[in-house]
Every structure is written in structure tokens, then in C-alpha cells.
Design an enzyme around this catalytic site. Sequence first.
Site, short mmCIF file in Angstrom:
data_model
loop_
_atom_site.label_atom_id
_atom_site.label_comp_id
_atom_site.label_asym_id
_atom_site.label_seq_id
_atom_site.Cartn_x
_atom_site.Cartn_y
_atom_site.Cartn_z
N THR A 122 18.64 -25.25 -5.81
CA THR A 122 19.93 -25.08 -5.12
C THR A 122 20.76 -26.34 -5.39
O THR A 122 20.23 -27.32 -5.93
CB THR A 122 19.76 -24.95 -3.58
OG1 THR A 122 19.36 -26.23 -3.08
CG2 THR A 122 18.75 -23.91 -3.17
N ASP B 81 30.58 -27.42 12.29
CA ASP B 81 29.83 -28.65 12.02
C ASP B 81 28.69 -28.68 13.04
O ASP B 81 28.94 -28.83 14.25
CB ASP B 81 30.74 -29.87 12.19
CG ASP B 81 30.00 -31.17 11.95
OD1 ASP B 81 28.75 -31.14 11.76
OD2 ASP B 81 30.66 -32.22 11.95
N VAL B 82 27.45 -28.55 12.58
CA VAL B 82 26.32 -28.44 13.51
C VAL B 82 26.09 -29.72 14.31
O VAL B 82 25.37 -29.72 15.30
CB VAL B 82 25.00 -28.01 12.81
CG1 VAL B 82 25.13 -26.64 12.20
CG2 VAL B 82 24.53 -29.05 11.80
N TYR C 26 14.23 -37.08 6.27
CA TYR C 26 14.12 -35.63 6.03
C TYR C 26 12.77 -35.10 6.52
O TYR C 26 12.70 -34.09 7.22
CB TYR C 26 14.32 -35.36 4.54
CG TYR C 26 14.45 -33.90 4.17
CD1 TYR C 26 15.62 -33.19 4.45
CD2 TYR C 26 13.41 -33.23 3.54
CE1 TYR C 26 15.74 -31.86 4.11
CE2 TYR C 26 13.52 -31.89 3.18
CZ TYR C 26 14.69 -31.21 3.46
OH TYR C 26 14.81 -29.87 3.12
N LYS D 26 12.34 -32.46 9.59
CA LYS D 26 11.79 -31.12 9.37
C LYS D 26 10.49 -30.92 10.16
O LYS D 26 10.22 -29.81 10.64
CB LYS D 26 11.57 -30.87 7.87
CG LYS D 26 12.88 -30.81 7.07
CD LYS D 26 13.81 -29.70 7.54
CE LYS D 26 15.03 -29.53 6.64
NZ LYS D 26 15.91 -28.44 7.04
#
Length: 255
Positions: A179, A58-59, A144, A148
Site C-alpha cells: 500500500t 481526523d481520528v 507503531y 498496535k
Amino acid sequence: MSTPRTAIVVGGASGIGWASAKALAADGCRVVVADLNGDGAKARAAELGDPHTAAQVDVTDEASVQRLFDETGDVDVVVSCAGFSNVGLIVDMPVEDFRSVIDVCLTGAFIVAKHAGRHLRDGGVLVSMSSLNGRQPGAGMSAYCAAKAGLSMLTQVAALELGPKGIRVNAIAPGFVHTPLTEAAAMVPGVVEEYVENTAIGRAGQPEDIAEAVVFLCSPKASWLTGEVLDLNGGAHLKRYPDVMGHVMKLAEQS
Ligand SMILES: NC(=O)c1ccc[n+]([C@@H]2O[C@H](COP(=O)([O-])OP(=O)(O)OC[C@H]3O[C@@H](n4cnc5c(N)ncnc54)[C@H](O)[C@@H]3O)[C@@H](O)[C@H]2O)c1
């Protein structure tokens, strides 16, 4: 015969990470498929076969990332792909929703970079998955986009810090790639069409488009390349990002 390079692909159980794991294995690396989805990682490693292995990670949890690197030992390649997004206007978004995306996409990428920097050998490579949204804003995608953009800058700082150790650090900023992450958005009428209209090449991406670039960035052919955030999107960075939120609202009005 030379010893195979060891590669850890974080977020390797799905989408771009899985395509990268397959491509690196085909390029001769011994791959550790690491993912929050431990069963998924196991299934993927089994698909690759011996000598490839799986790990649950788990990052957002530094102890978990540290364990992954300690158990793997010295590595040559780290691909940092864990990520997810949510959609919501800033004025409506609970702070914990904002934090949850920053936690995985930015802080998680930082934690991976930290331990990659400690375990990569001289000549090693870290590739992180940033996004077109690191430079092109999308309404409804504040967390997001911010994460990023931060990851793109983190990549440049890490390249400066790790360069003297002989470690190269780059990121790829993919555009719209089909994806599981983008499945819901792709089902909203107009989203993919508008993305494609705003590319130069005239198509959305497939995970393999990104995996090929991962292999190149991790190879000695890219030995002079560091601190780069590679726009890989069919030319979408030349135009504008689709109005995802607008298409979602239109769909909601119709139903
Ligand atoms: N698909 C796209 O269009 C696109 C575009 C630009 C950037 N990206 C980025 O590429 C990366 C891969 O995306 P994808 O489209 O392949 O998504 P995906 O959902 O198919 O794969 C993401 C993987 O990350 C794993 N993950 C999520 N949270 C994690 C955590 N806390 N710890 C460890 N693993 C975790 C998931 O279990 C999953 O296997 C992400 O960082 C994403 O933001 C994707």
C-alpha cells in the site's frame, strides 16, 4: 428488498481502507468513505457512485469523529483503518514522534471505537486494523509496535463491553501489505524478500487479501465471532519479522 447496511470506513481513501470500502460496497453496504484526506475520500466515494458518500475526519480530534458519527446516524459496520508509522531507534526518537503514532494508531482507534460503540445498531460490527507488529517487534518501530499491541488489547476490551449491546468487535492484524504506507519500506532492498522468506505461503499481501476478511467479519456468517485479532499475513506470525532497520542502515552505508 431489505435496507442496505450502512458502513463507515475510516482511513478509507487509501490502501487497505479503500479496498475494504470497495468490497463492502460490492457486498451491498452503503459506504461512507471517511479520511483525513477529504479530497481523496471524495474522489473514492465518487468512484463508488451513488449512494456512497465521503467525509473528512481526523481520528486524533474527538469532535471531528463525533461529527462524522452524528451526521451518519445509526450504522451497521465500522472499519477503523487510519494509521501510519515512523522509523527510528528509541534512543534517538523525539517524544513527539512517538506520541504522533500513538495518537493516530491507538488513541485515534479508541476515539473511533468510543463513537462506534454509541452509534452501532444491535447486530453491528467494528473491525479495527491492528498489525503483525502488535505481536512481532521490529527494531526502529517502537511507537507503531506499541500502538498496535495496545489496539489488539483494546479490541478485546471493547468486545467485552459492547457484546451485551449485540455489537461484535474484532481486529485484523495484517502482515506486509503493498500500500502507499509500505511503499518506502518496499523500496529498501531486502525488506520484502526477507518478509516473504518468513511466510509459510511465500508472498506479501495485497489490500484485497485484507478486504475479503473485513467483509467476512462484518457479515452474519461471523455472527459468533468477537474479541478476535485475526493474524492475516501468509503465515509470517509463525516465524519472525524482517530486520527493516538493518536493511535501512545497510542501504544508508552504501549510499
Ligand atoms: N500496509 C501494511 O502492510 C499494513 C500492515 C499492518 C497493518 N496495517 C494497518 O492498516 C491500516 C491501513 O494501512 P494502509 O497500509 O492501507 O495505509 P495507507 O497509508 O494506504 O492508508 C491509511 C489511511 O489513513 C488515513 N489517515 C491517516 N491519519 C489519519 C487521521 N488522523 N484521521 C483519519 N484518517 C487518517 C490516511 O489519510 C490514509 O488514507 C493502518 O492502520 C495500518 O497501520 C497496514
